[in-house]
Design an enzyme around this catalytic site. Structure first.
Site, PDB file in Angstrom:
ATOM      1  N   TRP A  99      77.589   6.099  44.087  1.00  0.00           N
ATOM      2  CA  TRP A  99      78.261   4.699  44.370  1.00  0.00           C
ATOM      3  C   TRP A  99      79.927   4.782  44.525  1.00  0.00           C
ATOM      4  O   TRP A  99      80.263   4.298  45.626  1.00  0.00           O
ATOM      5  CB  TRP A  99      77.968   3.836  43.134  1.00  0.00           C
ATOM      6  CG  TRP A  99      76.673   3.547  42.833  1.00  0.00           C
ATOM      7  CD1 TRP A  99      76.017   4.008  41.673  1.00  0.00           C
ATOM      8  CD2 TRP A  99      75.696   2.900  43.592  1.00  0.00           C
ATOM      9  NE1 TRP A  99      74.585   3.529  41.761  1.00  0.00           N
ATOM     10  CE2 TRP A  99      74.217   3.118  43.181  1.00  0.00           C
ATOM     11  CE3 TRP A  99      75.800   2.227  44.920  1.00  0.00           C
ATOM     12  CZ2 TRP A  99      73.285   2.483  43.512  1.00  0.00           C
ATOM     13  CZ3 TRP A  99      74.461   1.758  45.546  1.00  0.00           C
ATOM     14  CH2 TRP A  99      73.525   1.885  44.941  1.00  0.00           C
ATOM     15  N   ASP A 165      84.408  -0.604  39.345  1.00  0.00           N
ATOM     16  CA  ASP A 165      83.018  -0.872  39.546  1.00  0.00           C
ATOM     17  C   ASP A 165      82.416  -0.782  38.029  1.00  0.00           C
ATOM     18  O   ASP A 165      82.098   0.298  37.516  1.00  0.00           O
ATOM     19  CB  ASP A 165      82.219  -0.059  40.462  1.00  0.00           C
ATOM     20  CG  ASP A 165      80.765  -0.154  40.729  1.00  0.00           C
ATOM     21  OD1 ASP A 165      80.366  -0.991  39.866  1.00  0.00           O
ATOM     22  OD2 ASP A 165      80.115   0.390  41.715  1.00  0.00           O
ATOM     23  N   LYS A 189      72.002  -5.087  36.686  1.00  0.00           N
ATOM     24  CA  LYS A 189      71.802  -4.111  35.603  1.00  0.00           C
ATOM     25  C   LYS A 189      71.938  -4.727  34.089  1.00  0.00           C
ATOM     26  O   LYS A 189      71.063  -4.431  33.166  1.00  0.00           O
ATOM     27  CB  LYS A 189      72.672  -2.880  35.722  1.00  0.00           C
ATOM     28  CG  LYS A 189      73.133  -2.249  36.990  1.00  0.00           C
ATOM     29  CD  LYS A 189      71.982  -1.547  37.620  1.00  0.00           C
ATOM     30  CE  LYS A 189      72.013  -1.266  38.999  1.00  0.00           C
ATOM     31  NZ  LYS A 189      73.114  -0.980  39.725  1.00  0.00           N
TER      32      LYS A 189
HETATM   33  C1  LIG Z   1      73.490  -0.472  41.300  1.00  0.00           C
HETATM   34  C2  LIG Z   1      74.921  -0.135  41.416  1.00  0.00           C
HETATM   35  C3  LIG Z   1      75.515  -0.192  42.649  1.00  0.00           C
HETATM   36  C4  LIG Z   1      75.038  -1.235  43.802  1.00  0.00           C
HETATM   37  O1  LIG Z   1      74.830  -2.371  43.535  1.00  0.00           O
HETATM   38  P1  LIG Z   1      74.180  -3.437  44.825  1.00  0.00           P
HETATM   39  O2  LIG Z   1      74.632  -4.781  43.876  1.00  0.00           O
HETATM   40  O3  LIG Z   1      72.862  -3.086  45.090  1.00  0.00           O
HETATM   41  O4  LIG Z   1      74.880  -3.130  45.821  1.00  0.00           O
HETATM   42  C5  LIG Z   1      77.035   0.157  42.559  1.00  0.00           C
HETATM   43  N1  LIG Z   1      77.549   0.669  41.691  1.00  0.00           N
HETATM   44  C6  LIG Z   1      77.025   0.996  40.522  1.00  0.00           C
HETATM   45  C7  LIG Z   1      77.626   1.650  39.662  1.00  0.00           C
HETATM   46  C8  LIG Z   1      75.439   0.569  40.555  1.00  0.00           C
HETATM   47  O5  LIG Z   1      74.913   1.036  39.197  1.00  0.00           O
END
Ligand SMILES: *Cc1c(COP(=O)(O)O)cnc(C)c1O
Length: 355
Positions: A99, A165, A189
């Site tokens: 990511w 993030d 998540k």
């Molecule tokens: C799942 C995830 C993403 C991607 O998220 P999307 O909503 O599918 O774009 C980005 N960063 C992390 C840490 C993730 O776990």
């Protein structure tokens, strides 16, 4: 048979959230209409949006000067929106996984990107040492690396605005929001079904870049319109509010952190005790409380498929590791009960006894 849901994302939701959403889809607040068929401009939905923003502020103790947004496009769109809105000359990134790598790729479209450190040399199985450059417009981290099972569990001191993030560890622990310029993530998540992206942004960081920003990609548009510039993801925002209420009823992020530490410790202890398995992340302080990654010990490597089938037959769902790591990954989000962790541990013990 009872299923134990260890999926990494989308992932287990509180039953409360699922039930409340199901009810609202049939009849939203006694309106005689489904949540799916009402105007987002109705006063009932406007209240949902406002309550969700307020619950974010209350649960995370968000100080004055920050705005909470609910947008579309996933965390992945934020990878581009962040440099678009915040990067004038140079940004800095810590590369702790796929990511982060994707976020870096987008930032490079806007200028000079200083990747201060990377753990790619060892399939991202540790958090590398780094120094934050003082001349960067911001410093970007991924607090929890969902695929590799590493996590930065402390709020860093940064000389430049810190952008995080937190897709997979938001609301898993208390966060000192004042140490961040921005926190964002996909909701799927630890918060809501997929379709909504949360953004917590310090308003005074905006409007400092020279470039023109398309209206939809400009955070100021969404701040001005209270996340209602265009049609927001109505159902996921409603579900997010239910999870936020559930968090409030269950002691908030402090209580979550306590249980999350207990759950993760139970599982890591078993992985280390059990002769068949080993953790992929060696250093204890780097290990994620949310995504526990483990593989077969070398001498038992050929048992991987058999364990997967054995565990599946015991009701374990979603424990296959990401294809880039292999082995197993058990995601222990807030909504996962301790009994599910205990059931997985029992399964590991039984499998060990068989061999
Ligand atoms: C799942 C995830 C993403 C991607 O998220 P999307 O909503 O599918 O774009 C980005 N960063 C992390 C840490 C993730 O776990």
């Amino acid at each position: 048979m009872k299923k134990h849901n260890f999926y990494a994302g989308p992932s287990i939701m509180p039953e409360f959230t699922i039930n409340k959403t199901a009810e609202a889809i049939k009849d939203f607040e006694g309106m005689g209409l489904s949540l799916m068929e009402i105007s987002h401009r109705s006063k009932q939905f406007e209240a949902v949006m406002e309550d969700a923003q307020q619950a974010f502020k209350d649960l995370l103790n968000i100080p004055e000067g920050y705005k909470v947004l609910f947008l579309g496009g996933g965390a992945s769109l934020q990878f581009a929106m962040i440099p678009f809105n915040l990067m004038q000359n140079k940004s800095a990134y810590l590369n702790t996984g796929s990511w982060a790598t994707k976020a870096i790729k987008e930032a490079k479209l806007f200028g000079d990107v200083d990747v201060v450190a990377s753990s790619e040399d060892k399939t991202f199985n540790y958090i590398p040492e780094f120094t934050i450059p003082k001349d960067a417009d911001y410093f970007h981290i991924t607090t929890n690396n969902t695929i590799y099972g590493t996590e930065i569990k402390e709020d860093l001191d940064s000389p430049v605005p810190l952008v995080a993030d937190m897709s997979s560890d938001i609301f898993s622990r208390p966060v000192d929001v004042s140490k961040y310029g921005m926190i964002y993530g996909g909701a799927q998540k630890n918060l809501a079904p997929s379709g909504v992206t949360f953004v917590i942004v310090k308003e005074d960081l905006l409007g400092k870049v020279d470039r023109d920003i398309p209206t939809m990609l400009d955070y100021r548009t969404h701040i001005k319109k209270g996340s209602m510039f265009n049609t927001p993801p109505v159902v996921p925002v409603y579900s997010a509010l239910q999870t936020l209420k559930w968090l409030q009823q269950n002691g908030g992020v402090e209580a979550m952190q306590k249980v999350n530490i207990e759950k993760a410790n139970l599982l890591y202890d078993e992985i280390q005790r059990n002769k068949l398995f080993k953790p992929t992340v060696a250093k204890e302080e780097d290990r994620s409380l949310m995504n526990v990654c483990f593989i077969m010990n070398d001498e038992y490597a050929e048992l991987e498929k058999e364990f997967f089938e054995f565990a599946t037959n015991k009701g374990m769902v979603g424990i296959k590791g990401h294809r880039s790591v292999g082995g197993f990954r058990a995601s222990l989000y807030n909504a996962l009960p301790k009994e599910s962790v205990e059931a997985l541990i029992d399964t590991m013990k039984e499998f060990e006894a068989k061999h």
